[in-house]
Design an enzyme around this catalytic site. Structure first.
Site, mmCIF file in Angstrom:
data_model
loop_
_atom_site.group_PDB
_atom_site.id
_atom_site.type_symbol
_atom_site.label_atom_id
_atom_site.label_comp_id
_atom_site.label_asym_id
_atom_site.label_seq_id
_atom_site.Cartn_x
_atom_site.Cartn_y
_atom_site.Cartn_z
ATOM 1 N N ALA A 1 0.684 -1.475 -0.136
ATOM 2 C CA ALA A 1 -0.290 -0.482 -0.077
ATOM 3 C C ALA A 1 0.788 1.275 -0.045
ATOM 4 C CB ALA A 1 -1.223 0.417 1.271
ATOM 5 N N GLU B 1 5.173 -4.874 7.510
ATOM 6 C CA GLU B 1 4.100 -4.011 7.828
ATOM 7 C C GLU B 1 4.216 -3.641 9.650
ATOM 8 O OE1 GLU B 1 2.658 -5.832 6.155
ATOM 9 O OE2 GLU B 1 1.339 -5.350 5.061
ATOM 10 N N GLY C 1 0.507 -4.830 1.097
ATOM 11 C CA GLY C 1 -0.416 -5.110 0.096
ATOM 12 C C GLY C 1 -0.273 -5.224 -1.727
ATOM 13 N N GLU D 1 -0.799 -9.092 -0.340
ATOM 14 C CA GLU D 1 -2.574 -9.196 -0.406
ATOM 15 C C GLU D 1 -3.053 -9.180 -1.101
ATOM 16 O OE1 GLU D 1 -1.862 -5.949 2.847
ATOM 17 O OE2 GLU D 1 -2.212 -7.101 3.922
HETATM 18 N N1 CAA Z 1 4.828 2.612 -1.422
HETATM 19 C C1 CAA Z 1 4.838 3.685 -1.683
HETATM 20 N N2 CAA Z 1 5.889 4.299 -2.411
HETATM 21 C C2 CAA Z 1 6.385 3.462 -2.447
HETATM 22 C C3 CAA Z 1 6.714 2.041 -1.983
HETATM 23 C C4 CAA Z 1 5.196 2.151 -1.205
HETATM 24 N N3 CAA Z 1 4.980 0.324 -1.028
HETATM 25 N N4 CAA Z 1 7.041 1.062 -2.219
HETATM 26 C C5 CAA Z 1 8.395 1.720 -3.340
HETATM 27 N N5 CAA Z 1 8.068 2.986 -3.921
HETATM 28 C C6 CAA Z 1 8.525 3.964 -4.144
HETATM 29 C C7 CAA Z 1 9.540 4.417 -3.464
HETATM 30 O O1 CAA Z 1 9.323 6.100 -2.446
HETATM 31 C C8 CAA Z 1 10.281 5.220 -4.501
HETATM 32 O O2 CAA Z 1 10.073 6.628 -4.608
HETATM 33 P P1 CAA Z 1 10.893 7.348 -5.303
HETATM 34 O O3 CAA Z 1 11.388 7.278 -6.558
HETATM 35 O O4 CAA Z 1 9.636 9.366 -5.736
HETATM 36 O O5 CAA Z 1 11.934 7.861 -4.074
HETATM 37 C C9 CAA Z 1 10.106 4.617 -5.712
HETATM 38 O O6 CAA Z 1 8.904 3.298 -5.228
HETATM 39 C C10 CAA Z 1 11.113 3.176 -6.356
HETATM 40 O O7 CAA Z 1 12.095 2.409 -4.780
HETATM 41 P P2 CAA Z 1 13.193 1.845 -3.871
HETATM 42 O O8 CAA Z 1 13.736 3.327 -4.260
HETATM 43 O O9 CAA Z 1 12.484 2.168 -2.433
HETATM 44 O O10 CAA Z 1 13.635 0.674 -4.473
HETATM 45 P P3 CAA Z 1 14.389 0.040 -4.378
HETATM 46 O O11 CAA Z 1 14.323 -1.305 -5.779
HETATM 47 O O12 CAA Z 1 15.700 0.232 -3.754
HETATM 48 O O13 CAA Z 1 13.633 -0.936 -3.261
HETATM 49 C C11 CAA Z 1 11.677 -2.040 -2.507
HETATM 50 C C12 CAA Z 1 12.612 -1.478 -3.415
HETATM 51 C C13 CAA Z 1 12.721 -2.811 -0.863
HETATM 52 C C14 CAA Z 1 10.379 -3.019 -2.761
HETATM 53 C C15 CAA Z 1 11.226 -0.747 -1.389
HETATM 54 O O14 CAA Z 1 11.174 0.219 -2.515
HETATM 55 C C16 CAA Z 1 10.509 -0.792 0.164
HETATM 56 O O15 CAA Z 1 10.935 -1.190 0.962
HETATM 57 N N6 CAA Z 1 9.513 -0.119 -0.218
HETATM 58 C C17 CAA Z 1 8.656 -0.856 0.368
HETATM 59 C C18 CAA Z 1 7.872 -1.777 1.612
HETATM 60 C C19 CAA Z 1 6.904 -2.121 2.268
HETATM 61 O O16 CAA Z 1 6.650 -1.912 2.644
HETATM 62 N N7 CAA Z 1 5.423 -2.297 1.280
HETATM 63 C C20 CAA Z 1 4.573 -2.556 2.866
HETATM 64 C C21 CAA Z 1 3.917 -1.119 2.991
HETATM 65 S S1 CAA Z 1 2.446 -1.321 3.891
HETATM 66 C C22 CAA Z 1 0.912 -2.333 3.561
HETATM 67 O O17 CAA Z 1 0.903 -2.356 2.189
HETATM 68 C C23 CAA Z 1 -0.033 -2.083 4.153
HETATM 69 C C24 CAA Z 1 -0.933 -2.441 4.044
HETATM 70 O O18 CAA Z 1 -1.003 -3.678 4.946
HETATM 71 C C25 CAA Z 1 -2.356 -2.544 3.328
#
Ligand code: CAA
Length: 258
Positions: free
Chosen positions: A63, A131, A108, A111
């Site tokens: 998400a 999360e 998400g 999920e």
């Molecule tokens: N939300 C918003 N933006 C996201 C995102 C997310 N979940 N995942 C990645 N992005 C964005 C980054 O912010 C980045 O944007 P910018 O270029 O504008 O900075 C872009 O996508 C590329 O991401 P990274 O530079 O971080 O890419 P990476 O290859 O270095 O890392 C990754 C990839 C490991 C997936 C890392 O992006 C990451 O850890 N993302 C978050 C993963 C996460 O925690 N997901 C769970 C979210 S909470 C949830 O989902 C709740 C629920 O159950 C409903």
């Protein structure tokens, strides 16, 4: 529609989450568009749906953390409900849905994949519910569906430990059905979708419904779901054709969805 794409080719529909710059993160707009697209699928012609992510790196990286970062308690609950409503709709979608997990399937994203009926993934896929490391719980079904798919011990290890797992482990624990080199993923998913789409459509739908509805019931009630599904097929032309072809030692000439 811009953040979610939909294309139908013959009897197979493909939904693509299309925010590659944000690794296809699920913001409200994505959830709204996904919801609308599900309403628009032509169920007269489309018999199997594929869900995938745009780009080569990510299925869905979760998400949208930017959007969630300022939510209040009430807004958080409403956002969870929004995601859950769409994923429940996908899970109960009348035709089978296959997730083609082409990279990150975190939060998400994991999920979303779990709300699909069948999951195939690429070798670079990464699954997880990270999360609790962000100070929240999974919000779109992760605390519930993961345990139903892989069992409570493995699910708790992943959710409480925020432990991501690679494709091979996801395969070993039954989170995905099969793993493919990246370039072979979509062809493999399309092949399975075509196989499903070639079977008797009413029977396929009835089997999915019975399996879904029975999953949360005691077995004695669950088999009643099956009896209804089984019985309903005998009122179809497709049952006459399917069994007729067997008895006449010929190939099925085509199921007519009636
Ligand atoms: N939300 C918003 N933006 C996201 C995102 C997310 N979940 N995942 C990645 N992005 C964005 C980054 O912010 C980045 O944007 P910018 O270029 O504008 O900075 C872009 O996508 C590329 O991401 P990274 O530079 O971080 O890419 P990476 O290859 O270095 O890392 C990754 C990839 C490991 C997936 C890392 O992006 C990451 O850890 N993302 C978050 C993963 C996460 O925690 N997901 C769970 C979210 S909470 C949830 O989902 C709740 C629920 O159950 C409903």
């Amino acid at each position: 529609m811009e953040m979610v794409l939909y294309e139908a080719t013959g009897s197979i529909g493909t939904i693509t989450i299309n925010r590659p710059k944000a690794l296809n993160a699920l913001c409200s707009q994505v959830l709204d568009e996904l919801n609308e697209i599900l309403d628009q699928v032509d169920l007269e012609t489309v018999r199997c749906l594929i869900v995938t992510g745009a780009g080569e790196k990510s299925f869905v990286a979760g998400a949208d953390i930017s959007e969630m970062s300022t939510l209040s308690k009430e807004e958080g609950e409403a956002f969870g409900k929004k995601g859950n409503d769409v994923f429940l709709k996908l899970e109960a979608f009348p035709i089978p849905v296959i997730a083609a997990v082409n990279g990150f399937a975190l939060g998400g994203g994991c999920e979303l994949a779990m709300a699909c009926d069948i999951r195939y993934c690429s070798e670079n896929a990464l699954f997880g519910q990270p999360e609790v490391g962000l100070g929240i719980t999974p919000g779109f079904g992760g605390t519930q569906r993961l345990a139903r798919i892989v069992g409570p011990g493995r699910a708790k290890e992943m959710v409480l430990g925020a432990r991501n797992i690679k494709a091979e482990e996801a395969y070993r624990i039954g989170l995905v059905n099969a793993v493919f080199p990246a370039e072979e993923l979509i062809p493999a998913v399309q092949k399975l979708a075509a196989k499903i789409a070639g079977n008797a459509p009413i029977a396929v739908r009835a089997a999915k419904k019975a399996m879904n509805e029975g999953a949360s019931l005691p077995i004695a009630q669950a088999v009643v779901c099956e009896e209804k599904a089984f019985g309903s097929c005998f009122a179809t032309e497709d049952q006459k054709e399917g069994m007729g072809a067997f008895l006449e030692k010929r190939k099925v000439t085509g199921f007519v969805n009636k």
